[in-house]
Design a protein around this motif. Structure first.
Motif, PDB file in Angstrom:
ATOM      1  N   VAL A   1       0.834  -1.204   0.000  1.00  0.00           N
ATOM      2  CA  VAL A   1       0.000   0.000   0.000  1.00  0.00           C
ATOM      3  C   VAL A   1       0.868   1.253   0.000  1.00  0.00           C
ATOM      4  N   LEU A   2       2.037   1.201   0.626  1.00  0.00           N
ATOM      5  CA  LEU A   2       2.989   2.311   0.535  1.00  0.00           C
ATOM      6  C   LEU A   2       3.389   2.562  -0.923  1.00  0.00           C
ATOM      7  N   ALA A   3       3.767   1.485  -1.610  1.00  0.00           N
ATOM      8  CA  ALA A   3       4.192   1.614  -3.001  1.00  0.00           C
ATOM      9  C   ALA A   3       3.063   2.166  -3.859  1.00  0.00           C
ATOM     10  N   ALA A   4       1.845   1.712  -3.616  1.00  0.00           N
ATOM     11  CA  ALA A   4       0.710   2.171  -4.418  1.00  0.00           C
ATOM     12  C   ALA A   4       0.414   3.647  -4.167  1.00  0.00           C
ATOM     13  N   VAL A   5       0.367   4.053  -2.906  1.00  0.00           N
ATOM     14  CA  VAL A   5       0.030   5.442  -2.570  1.00  0.00           C
ATOM     15  C   VAL A   5       1.052   6.409  -3.156  1.00  0.00           C
ATOM     16  N   TYR A   6       2.329   6.162  -2.910  1.00  0.00           N
ATOM     17  CA  TYR A   6       3.340   7.105  -3.381  1.00  0.00           C
ATOM     18  C   TYR A   6       3.568   6.988  -4.889  1.00  0.00           C
ATOM     19  N   GLY A   7       3.349   5.792  -5.441  1.00  0.00           N
ATOM     20  CA  GLY A   7       3.434   5.646  -6.888  1.00  0.00           C
ATOM     21  C   GLY A   7       2.331   6.411  -7.591  1.00  0.00           C
ATOM     22  N   ILE A   8       1.106   6.325  -7.065  1.00  0.00           N
ATOM     23  CA  ILE A   8      -0.030   7.062  -7.643  1.00  0.00           C
ATOM     24  C   ILE A   8       0.211   8.563  -7.546  1.00  0.00           C
ATOM     25  N   GLU A   9       0.685   9.018  -6.386  1.00  0.00           N
ATOM     26  CA  GLU A   9       0.951  10.450  -6.228  1.00  0.00           C
ATOM     27  C   GLU A   9       2.046  10.917  -7.177  1.00  0.00           C
ATOM     28  N   ALA A  10       3.088  10.107  -7.354  1.00  0.00           N
ATOM     29  CA  ALA A  10       4.171  10.491  -8.254  1.00  0.00           C
ATOM     30  C   ALA A  10       3.682  10.592  -9.694  1.00  0.00           C
ATOM     31  N   MET A  11       2.845   9.651 -10.124  1.00  0.00           N
ATOM     32  CA  MET A  11       2.354   9.677 -11.498  1.00  0.00           C
ATOM     33  C   MET A  11       1.333  10.787 -11.726  1.00  0.00           C
ATOM     34  N   ARG A  12       0.769  11.296 -10.638  1.00  0.00           N
ATOM     35  CA  ARG A  12      -0.160  12.432 -10.750  1.00  0.00           C
ATOM     36  C   ARG A  12       0.580  13.778 -10.710  1.00  0.00           C
ATOM     37  N   GLY A  13       1.902  13.725 -10.556  1.00  0.00           N
ATOM     38  CA  GLY A  13       2.694  14.940 -10.602  1.00  0.00           C
ATOM     39  C   GLY A  13       3.011  15.556  -9.262  1.00  0.00           C
ATOM     40  N   ASP A  14       2.994  14.742  -8.180  1.00  0.00           N
ATOM     41  CA  ASP A  14       3.234  15.279  -6.840  1.00  0.00           C
ATOM     42  C   ASP A  14       4.702  15.231  -6.416  1.00  0.00           C
TER      43      ASP A  14
ATOM     44  N   LEU B   1       9.021  13.854  -7.616  1.00  0.00           N
ATOM     45  CA  LEU B   1       9.833  12.666  -7.845  1.00  0.00           C
ATOM     46  C   LEU B   1      10.229  11.979  -6.538  1.00  0.00           C
ATOM     47  N   ARG B   2      10.233  12.733  -5.441  1.00  0.00           N
ATOM     48  CA  ARG B   2      10.574  12.113  -4.151  1.00  0.00           C
ATOM     49  C   ARG B   2       9.606  10.975  -3.843  1.00  0.00           C
ATOM     50  N   ARG B   3       8.352  11.165  -4.211  1.00  0.00           N
ATOM     51  CA  ARG B   3       7.364  10.109  -3.973  1.00  0.00           C
ATOM     52  C   ARG B   3       7.644   8.888  -4.853  1.00  0.00           C
ATOM     53  N   ALA B   4       8.169   9.113  -6.042  1.00  0.00           N
ATOM     54  CA  ALA B   4       8.553   7.980  -6.885  1.00  0.00           C
ATOM     55  C   ALA B   4       9.659   7.175  -6.220  1.00  0.00           C
ATOM     56  N   GLY B   5      10.588   7.867  -5.570  1.00  0.00           N
ATOM     57  CA  GLY B   5      11.652   7.173  -4.849  1.00  0.00           C
ATOM     58  C   GLY B   5      11.107   6.360  -3.697  1.00  0.00           C
ATOM     59  N   LEU B   6      10.176   6.945  -2.933  1.00  0.00           N
ATOM     60  CA  LEU B   6       9.573   6.214  -1.816  1.00  0.00           C
ATOM     61  C   LEU B   6       8.807   4.996  -2.314  1.00  0.00           C
ATOM     62  N   ALA B   7       8.075   5.170  -3.423  1.00  0.00           N
ATOM     63  CA  ALA B   7       7.320   4.051  -3.988  1.00  0.00           C
ATOM     64  C   ALA B   7       8.262   2.939  -4.427  1.00  0.00           C
ATOM     65  N   GLY B   8       9.374   3.302  -5.051  1.00  0.00           N
ATOM     66  CA  GLY B   8      10.322   2.301  -5.505  1.00  0.00           C
ATOM     67  C   GLY B   8      10.943   1.532  -4.359  1.00  0.00           C
ATOM     68  N   ILE B   9      11.325   2.242  -3.292  1.00  0.00           N
ATOM     69  CA  ILE B   9      11.904   1.564  -2.124  1.00  0.00           C
ATOM     70  C   ILE B   9      10.883   0.622  -1.501  1.00  0.00           C
ATOM     71  N   ALA B  10       9.634   1.106  -1.353  1.00  0.00           N
ATOM     72  CA  ALA B  10       8.587   0.278  -0.751  1.00  0.00           C
ATOM     73  C   ALA B  10       8.309  -0.958  -1.607  1.00  0.00           C
ATOM     74  N   LEU B  11       8.250  -0.780  -2.933  1.00  0.00           N
ATOM     75  CA  LEU B  11       8.014  -1.936  -3.801  1.00  0.00           C
ATOM     76  C   LEU B  11       9.194  -2.903  -3.724  1.00  0.00           C
TER      77      LEU B  11
ATOM     78  N   ALA C   1      13.208  -0.207  -7.047  1.00  0.00           N
ATOM     79  CA  ALA C   1      12.596  -1.473  -6.643  1.00  0.00           C
ATOM     80  C   ALA C   1      13.518  -2.641  -6.964  1.00  0.00           C
ATOM     81  N   VAL C   2      14.113  -2.623  -8.161  1.00  0.00           N
ATOM     82  CA  VAL C   2      15.029  -3.694  -8.552  1.00  0.00           C
ATOM     83  C   VAL C   2      16.287  -3.659  -7.687  1.00  0.00           C
ATOM     84  N   LEU C   3      16.782  -2.465  -7.402  1.00  0.00           N
ATOM     85  CA  LEU C   3      17.989  -2.333  -6.590  1.00  0.00           C
ATOM     86  C   LEU C   3      17.773  -2.849  -5.175  1.00  0.00           C
ATOM     87  N   VAL C   4      16.640  -2.482  -4.574  1.00  0.00           N
ATOM     88  CA  VAL C   4      16.368  -2.860  -3.180  1.00  0.00           C
ATOM     89  C   VAL C   4      15.948  -4.318  -3.057  1.00  0.00           C
ATOM     90  N   GLY C   5      15.078  -4.774  -3.943  1.00  0.00           N
ATOM     91  CA  GLY C   5      14.529  -6.124  -3.804  1.00  0.00           C
ATOM     92  C   GLY C   5      15.236  -7.196  -4.592  1.00  0.00           C
TER      93      GLY C   5
END
Length: 602
Positions: free
Chosen positions: A199-212, A214-224, A269-273
């Protein structure tokens, strides 16, 4: 502030668990690693100090009711953490705690023969290495309680940021009392952790794709990445999240498709997981060992073992015909015992392992009433895709924490605009909280309180191997035990291996024709003893089996039955073992309850 605290805690736990893999791969490192990390945490906490944004308000009304419920859950979880795990906490004793204990004993993270779960992604399980070093079994389980605490804080914070104060309290209530989430917080099971990461990855990924940002894209990637590194179901999460983010990226709110957030998130996501899958490929030849054996192959595995595993995974839920989709999903609420062990084929599974009725009801109600919009609609679509994948793959309800948590958050958002609907949602979540708390108290807490006193006696009365464990642990340090119909190796301080044929191809049962062949084969592998748990055997068979060994009265196993056993590769060992005992090649060393300990005549 609550969102930041919860986010930091969840990501911090997962990243520490991931770093333990790198550090623990160095021979001898695990002897000092738990204490070195503990000292580092204390230093960082002292440098950081108390955050200035930390504050509390006097709770009233809904806040007070939710807070009281969460405190009640906290007490139940605390009892579970402090009490010894028993058979109702099966996988904790079988491998979640057992594998970290083996790694601590050998001083580093390595390959564990015949225990295929040791190759699962272990970002959360690696925390048990630290917990066992700091506070034993309870120290390990406390990490999962911390995961629930951070997860509820995060749910509260993000829902309040999206939809206001009441939504925050409702999200905390709804998320905390999903049965499997609440139950696992007091165990060493880890399914709620990938649920929060999903749910972390989904929330921050959705926000990043809506233009909120790039930091949120990073959080989404780490969470995924942590979701991928915590459980193989993370692969399903990634597969479900990708199309959702692409659709969001093309929405009007996004003002043009954004490729950069997608690339950043995927790379992180690939780097962390990815480390877990690389490790598996190197150690076993299969990045998702032992799954997909027909595609990747794998060490100590073959088609017959893969078929047993597939049969177990397919035993949950109902037939996968398309017409059964609605029955399967709604059955999570009205027939939970079909979707979790034990006895899932007859609906006898513990309801504490289910996802409850609230997460299913809120998702369907929000969709039926047409109240899903924007971010909430994207979250609901993410949960729906995960439900569809679950239906097609394994219908084990524990795997659905990744869908239940986003369903709760989406539902809270959908109903946040109406005071009347919020009250209805509060009533629904309150009822789920009462049912979940009731189940937990009834199935575990009332019994676990006894374990807070004499822990050894408590566990010995509930786990057969616990009665024999003191005698096994008193054997010479070079003793090695073959475990038959027994997997709770966490209780042992001596070397052991799961010896049933279904666990690996290491013991060549197919080429053994006599009891002497069995003993010679075990001795060649370094075994000194064999332990057999009779608990799950048919009583009539046990009588014949013991008589064939010379340990019981009456007739033994007739020749025709022995021939049938020898022809069945899964139970061939039973005929061989009985013959070895009758010939004196296996000598009964001790018996405790249904447990028999034999010494090899080498």
């Amino acid at each position: 502030p609550a969102e930041r605290w919860g986010l930091s805690g969840l990501l911090g736990m997962g990243l520490v668990g991931t770093l333990v893999l790198a550090a623990g791969s160095i021979p001898g490192s695990l002897g000092i690693l738990p204490w070195a990390l503990f000292a580092l945490v204390l230093i960082l906490a002292a440098v950081r100090g108390i955050p200035a944004d930390l504050g509390f308000e006097q709770p009233t009304g809904l806040r007070l009711a939710v807070l009281g419920s969460l405190i009640g859950l906290g007490l139940v979880v605390a009892v579970a953490v402090l009490a010894p795990s028993t058979m109702t906490d099966w996988d904790s004793l079988a491998y979640h705690l057992a594998v970290p204990k083996l790694w601590l004993a050998q001083g580093s993270i390595g390959y564990v023969p015949a225990l295929h779960q040791s190759n699962f992604p272990f970002a959360a399980d690696n925390l048990f290495i630290l917990g066992l070093g700091w506070g034993g079994e309870s120290g390990a389980k406390a990490f999962m309680a911390a995961g629930l605490l951070f997860g509820v804080l995060w749910l509260f914070g993000v829902a309040r940021r999206w939809h206001g104060d009441s939504a925050g309290w409702l999200a905390a209530l709804g998320g905390a009392f999903i049965p499997v989430v609440a139950w696992e917080a007091g165990t060493a099971y880890i399914d709620h952790m990938p649920g929060f990461y999903a749910v972390l990855a989904a929330v921050y990924g959705i926000e990043a794709m809506r233009g909120d940002g790039l930091r949120r894209a990073g959080l989404a990637g780490i969470a995924l990445g942590l979701c991928l590194g915590t459980k193989y179901t993370g692969l399903q999460v990634a597969a479900a999240l990708a199309p959702v983010l692409i659709v969001v990226g093309f929405s009007k709110k996004s003002a043009g498709f954004r490729l950069k957030p997608l690339v950043i998130g995927l790379a992180l996501a690939v780097l962390v997981g990815g480390a877990w899958y690389v490790r598996n490929a190197v150690q076993t030849g299969n990045p998702v060992y032992p799954f997909f054996h027909s595609v990747f192959g794998g060490r100590e595995w073959d088609d017959r073992r893969a078929e047993i595993y597939a049969r177990e995974q397919a035993s949950f839920g109902i037939a996968k015909a398309p017409a059964n989709l609605g029955h399967a999903v709604l059955g999570l609420a009205y027939q939970p015992g079909r979707y979790v062990n034990p006895g899932q084929q007859v609906g006898a599974g513990f309801p504490t392992g289910g996802i409850g009725f609230a997460s299913v009801a809120v998702l369907f109600a929000a969709a039926a009433l047409g109240r899903l919009r924007g971010r909430d609609a994207a979250l609901a679509g993410f949960a729906a895709l995960l439900l569809l994948m679950w239906f097609v793959l394994s219908q084990q309800s524990r795997y659905l924490a990744v869908a239940a948590l986003p369903a709760i958050l989406a539902g809270v958002g959908a109903f946040s605009g109406s005071a009347q609907l919020r009250r209805g949602l509060g009533a629904l979540f309150g009822l789920q909280a009462a049912v979940t708390l009731g189940f937990l108290v009834w199935f575990q807490t009332m019994d676990q309180v006894a374990g807070l006193g004499d822990a050894d006696t408590y566990r010995a009365e509930r786990v057969p191997l616990a009665r024999m464990a003191p005698k096994i642990n008193a054997l010479p340090p070079d003793a090695k035990i073959a475990l038959y119909d027994e997997v709770f190796g966490f209780l042992l301080d001596r070397s052991y291996m799961w010896a049933n044929p279904g666990h690996s191809t290491l013991i060549p049962y197919d080429s053994m024709e006599s009891g002497s062949d069995l003993v010679d084969g075990l001795a060649e592998m370094g075994f000194t003893h064999a332990f057999v748990n009779l608990q799950f055997q048919d009583r009539e068979f046990v009588g014949r089996w013991l008589s064939s060994m010379g340990l019981g009265q009456g007739e033994g196993i007739p020749d025709e039955e022995r021939e049938a056993m020898m022809a069945n590769w899964e139970i061939r060992w039973k005929a061989l073992l009985a013959e070895a005992v009758a010939e004196g090649r296996l000598r009964l060393a001790a018996q405790e309850g249904p447990g028999l300990l034999f010494e090899l005549d080498r």
